[in-house]
Design a protein around this motif. Structure first.
Motif, mmCIF file in Angstrom:
data_model
loop_
_atom_site.group_PDB
_atom_site.id
_atom_site.type_symbol
_atom_site.label_atom_id
_atom_site.label_comp_id
_atom_site.label_asym_id
_atom_site.label_seq_id
_atom_site.Cartn_x
_atom_site.Cartn_y
_atom_site.Cartn_z
ATOM 1 N N THR A 1 0.900 -1.027 -0.047
ATOM 2 C CA THR A 1 0.172 0.065 0.085
ATOM 3 C C THR A 1 0.859 1.176 0.039
ATOM 4 O O THR A 1 2.142 1.313 0.332
ATOM 5 N N SER A 2 0.391 2.457 -0.428
ATOM 6 C CA SER A 2 0.959 3.589 -0.656
ATOM 7 C C SER A 2 1.343 4.255 0.518
ATOM 8 O O SER A 2 0.284 4.315 1.644
ATOM 9 N N GLY A 3 2.347 4.649 0.852
ATOM 10 C CA GLY A 3 2.877 5.683 1.929
ATOM 11 C C GLY A 3 3.370 6.899 1.335
ATOM 12 O O GLY A 3 3.098 7.259 0.198
ATOM 13 N N THR A 4 4.047 7.618 2.338
ATOM 14 C CA THR A 4 4.367 9.068 1.823
ATOM 15 C C THR A 4 5.702 9.049 1.173
ATOM 16 O O THR A 4 5.969 9.969 0.379
ATOM 17 N N ALA B 1 -3.617 6.012 12.552
ATOM 18 C CA ALA B 1 -4.234 5.754 11.341
ATOM 19 C C ALA B 1 -4.022 6.407 10.121
ATOM 20 O O ALA B 1 -3.958 6.218 9.222
ATOM 21 N N GLY B 2 -3.630 7.717 10.406
ATOM 22 C CA GLY B 2 -3.155 8.722 9.337
ATOM 23 C C GLY B 2 -4.386 9.317 8.613
ATOM 24 O O GLY B 2 -4.330 10.026 7.732
ATOM 25 N N ASP B 3 -5.513 9.463 9.588
ATOM 26 C CA ASP B 3 -6.855 10.066 9.025
ATOM 27 C C ASP B 3 -7.149 11.159 10.102
ATOM 28 O O ASP B 3 -6.770 11.109 11.262
ATOM 29 N N VAL B 4 -7.954 12.024 9.546
ATOM 30 C CA VAL B 4 -8.327 13.238 10.396
ATOM 31 C C VAL B 4 -9.928 12.923 10.574
ATOM 32 O O VAL B 4 -10.507 12.388 9.528
ATOM 33 N N GLY C 1 -10.436 12.570 6.088
ATOM 34 C CA GLY C 1 -9.619 12.204 4.949
ATOM 35 C C GLY C 1 -8.442 12.038 5.692
ATOM 36 O O GLY C 1 -7.990 11.812 6.900
ATOM 37 N N ARG C 2 -7.281 12.087 4.932
ATOM 38 C CA ARG C 2 -5.824 11.488 5.248
ATOM 39 C C ARG C 2 -5.088 12.775 5.945
ATOM 40 O O ARG C 2 -5.447 14.059 5.394
ATOM 41 N N THR C 3 -4.199 12.643 6.591
ATOM 42 C CA THR C 3 -3.272 13.619 7.541
ATOM 43 C C THR C 3 -2.228 13.916 6.518
ATOM 44 O O THR C 3 -1.417 15.025 6.455
ATOM 45 N N ASP C 4 -1.800 12.960 5.753
ATOM 46 C CA ASP C 4 -0.504 12.843 4.995
ATOM 47 C C ASP C 4 -0.794 13.223 3.585
ATOM 48 O O ASP C 4 -1.958 13.730 3.284
ATOM 49 N N ASP C 5 0.339 13.210 2.691
ATOM 50 C CA ASP C 5 0.109 13.535 1.411
ATOM 51 C C ASP C 5 -0.567 12.462 0.680
ATOM 52 O O ASP C 5 -0.584 12.477 -0.594
#
Ligand code: PRX
Length: 637
Positions: free
Chosen positions: A270-273, A503-506, A519-523
């Motif tokens: 899965t994709s990360g930053t 989780a990386g979500d807001v 949605g996501r906190t990262d890019d």
């Protein structure tokens, strides 16, 4: 949290408070009748809750310890237990009446159909197990799978699991480079593919993509090719073998490997930053416990349904709710290979009617696309078989939710908006059918899960305030590590906020304790519900001879959720023309595959950067969307 977002949160809070209460009939028939009571009971002792869930599976040897956190964050479940994911999904049904039930119904875009009972599927898998063992595939090996949504993707996954080899399914919309990267990271020994499939009437030539990928890899010793559409393909006699030849004459019985509960069952990237995708590892014991319990409760299974999850097996949704979940539960899974609007916009509804689908589990992007065609299309079809609807992949807009509820579910099918991730393995925040629903909210955590919304320090934020979504406890189907990179596992999920899974979500919670995912906190981009890393797309741009630097952002799109806008700096001597834009789009599509939808390209002289040289994508995004720029003190240009 940016101010704009908080304004949006309050708007949603005020406008979406209508509750959709379950009918008496739904409650009467539900597997969980008293929703709130069940939540409370499970919360008292989540470990006990999961232990009880595990007893629904078959174990060669019972576990000695339910949960072990002595080496946290490398948590363990059901240690000492012996089991096998494929045994639970398939073999055990052969000892019961379920063997006569249809396991897989399959249809593709051009209308071909196939059907397998559990018994037939069992024989098919065993032949493949024997053939794979014959070429030396053994416990612990990795097998890459790059295939369309056809029954052989299921047999390949199950055969690997039965042997104890890890499968690594790569979505067939990815390019040869993406496939090669994933093969190399896992050092896969064998690759499954097909001569192609049909998409929007065209043949997708998967074989030539795998041929290109193989050139970039050293580990693959055999390529097993399913003849799916008689496409003319190049055949490499040393490496390639037709699937049907490969299994020809193999015995229909095969021994099942007795695995430790914590032995890895598969890896899914899965994709990360950063540009390197993360290989998320799931195991034989805990993973099926979470998947079986959630599919049964969230979708209220009675044991004889036709379950249609419209995802692709190449994503976690497909792993858990096309292949393993339905088979663990012994029900019928419908696999449809194609797009939902060919030949006409009612193809999806036609399939529901034809196969008398009971549960439809799909994604907001698809619902929005169908909404555009209009309610007259679902109205053409009798869909009385539908009982429960599901949504996954990204936040569902209240408008889309209401359309789905009214025109597909005819105001009688509850919608399960399920929030979860590749890493979580199973539905985490979701209603159950007996819960009251709010359009656009994923409701509350599943029983046995303790989720929260917190600030950077891990402190719970007040009702209605946005913050980071975290999970406070552990659960059996959670990620165990990142393949070959345990440090990254610790840092990404446990190193952000002390003591909790990040989780990386807001998200925010409303006064009733309902979660609203923002949605996501990262890019990380979310295109049609799929996770795409910005870095991967940027690298694809930079691999073109004209590009020196690129920055991508996601911009909102009515149907896809997000699409990609790219800011490009050209090398000396290249002119910013429309022709070059077209060429770049083509180049990126070739490099990454059709999953990366590039909407727009802009040529710039400079990119906004921090002092340390990091591209400030959020500044580009705020400018693009006409929002306030926020804190730009770190920006140098
Ligand atoms: O941002 C969340 C979003 O999808 C991310 C996980 O993506 P992936 O691992 O590809 O798995 C997708 C399918 C499970 C999450 O971090 N997401 C998933 N489901 C929802 C969602 N966002 C809002 N509501 C959902 N129901």
């Amino acid at each position: 949290m940016p101010k704009k977002q908080e304004r949006d949160l309050t708007d949603v809070l005020l406008s979406s408070q209508k509750k959709y209460k379950p009918s008496k009939k739904i409650i009467k028939e539900a597997n969980v009748k008293d929703y709130e009571k069940t939540l409370k009971q499970a919360a008292k002792d989540p470990v006990k809750f999961w232990e009880e869930a595990a007893s629904e599976l078959s174990w060669f040897k019972p576990w000695e310890k339910v949960f072990d956190d002595s080496k946290k964050p490398f948590f363990k479940w059901f240690t000492g237990g012996k089991c096998n994911l494929a045994y639970n999904a398939l073999d055990r049904h052969i000892e019961t009446k379920t063997k006569k039930r249809t396991a897989i119904l399959w249809e593709d875009e051009i209308g071909r159909t196939r059907k397998y009972t559990y018994q037939q599927l069992y024989w098919e898998v065993n032949k493949l197990v024997n053939a794979l063992r014959g070429i030396g595939v053994k416990k612990g090996d990795r097998v890459a799978i790059y295939m369309p949504n056809i029954p052989e993707i299921a047999t390949a996954m199950l055969a690997c699991a039965k042997i104890g080899a890890m499968h690594s399914v790569v979505y067939a919309g990815f390019s040869s480079k993406a496939l090669a990267d994933r093969i190399n990271d896992a050092r896969a020994k064998v690759l499954f593919t097909a001569d192609g499939s049909f998409r929007r009437g065209k043949i997708v030539d998967l074989k030539s993509i795998t041929d290109d990928a193989i050139k970039e890899t050293k580990s693959i010793k055999k390529v097993i090719v399913v003849k799916n559409n008689n496409a003319k393909i190049k055949f490499n006699k040393r490496l390639d073998v037709w699937y049907h030849d490969f299994i020809k004459g193999q015995p229909v019985e095969a021994k099942c490997a007795k695995m430790d509960a914590e032995d890895p069952a598969f890896v899914l990237y899965t994709s990360g930053t950063t540009s390197k995708p993360k290989g998320v590892v799931h195991v034989h014991g805990g993973y099926p416990v979470g998947v079986l319990r959630t599919i049964k409760w969230v979708f209220d299974l009675r044991g004889d349904e036709v379950f249609w999850c419209t995802a692709d097996p190449g994503w976690i949704t497909g792993h858990s709710y096309i292949i393993y979940g339905p088979l663990l539960a012994g029900i019928t899974t419908l696999m449809y290979e194609g797009v939902p609007d060919i030949p006409k916009p009612d193809r999806i509804w036609k399939v529901v009617e034809k196969y008398k689908v009971n549960v439809l589990y799909t994604a907001p992007t698809l619902i929005r696309a169908m909404m555009r065609y209009g309610a007259e299309w679902p109205a053409k079809h009798k869909m009385a078989s539908l009982r429960i609807l599901g949504s996954v992949g990204e936040p569902i807009n209240p408008e889309a939710w209401k359309w789905y509820y009214r025109y597909v579910g005819k105001n009688r099918c509850p919608i399960m908006d399920t929030w979860w991730q590749t890493e979580t393995g199973m539905n985490m925040i979701t209603p159950l059918p007996a819960a009251s629903l709010k359009a656009g909210s994923a409701c509350k955590p599943f029983p046995g899960i303790i989720a929260d919304v917190v600030d950077k320090k891990g402190k719970q934020v007040p009702v209605g305030k946005g913050g980071y979504l975290v999970i406070r406890n552990q659960w059996p189907s959670m990620i165990r590590t990142i393949f070959n990179n345990p440090k990254r596992y610790i840092k990404t999920y446990w190193g952000q906020i002390k003591g909790v899974y990040f989780a990386g979500d807001v998200a925010f919670k409303d006064k009733d304790g309902y979660f609203w995912i923002q949605g996501r906190t990262d890019d990380v981009l979310k295109i049609a519900g799929h996770r795409i890393g910005t870095a991967e797309v940027e690298s694809a741009f930079v691999s073109h001879k004209a590009v020196v630097e690129a920055a991508v952002i996601g911009v909102p799109d009515e149907v896809k959720g997000e699409v990609i806008k790219t800011f490009v700096i050209l090398k000396e001597g290249f002119k910013p023309t429309d022709d070059l834009k077209i060429e770049l789009k083509k180049h990126v599509r070739k490099t990454l595959g059709p999953v990366a939808v590039i909407k727009d390209i802009a040529f710039l002289d400079k990119l906004p950067k921090t002092r340390s040289g990091k591209i400030m994508r959020r500044v580009l995004k705020a400018k693009e969307l006409g929002q306030e720029l926020g804190d730009t003190s770190a920006m140098v240009n």
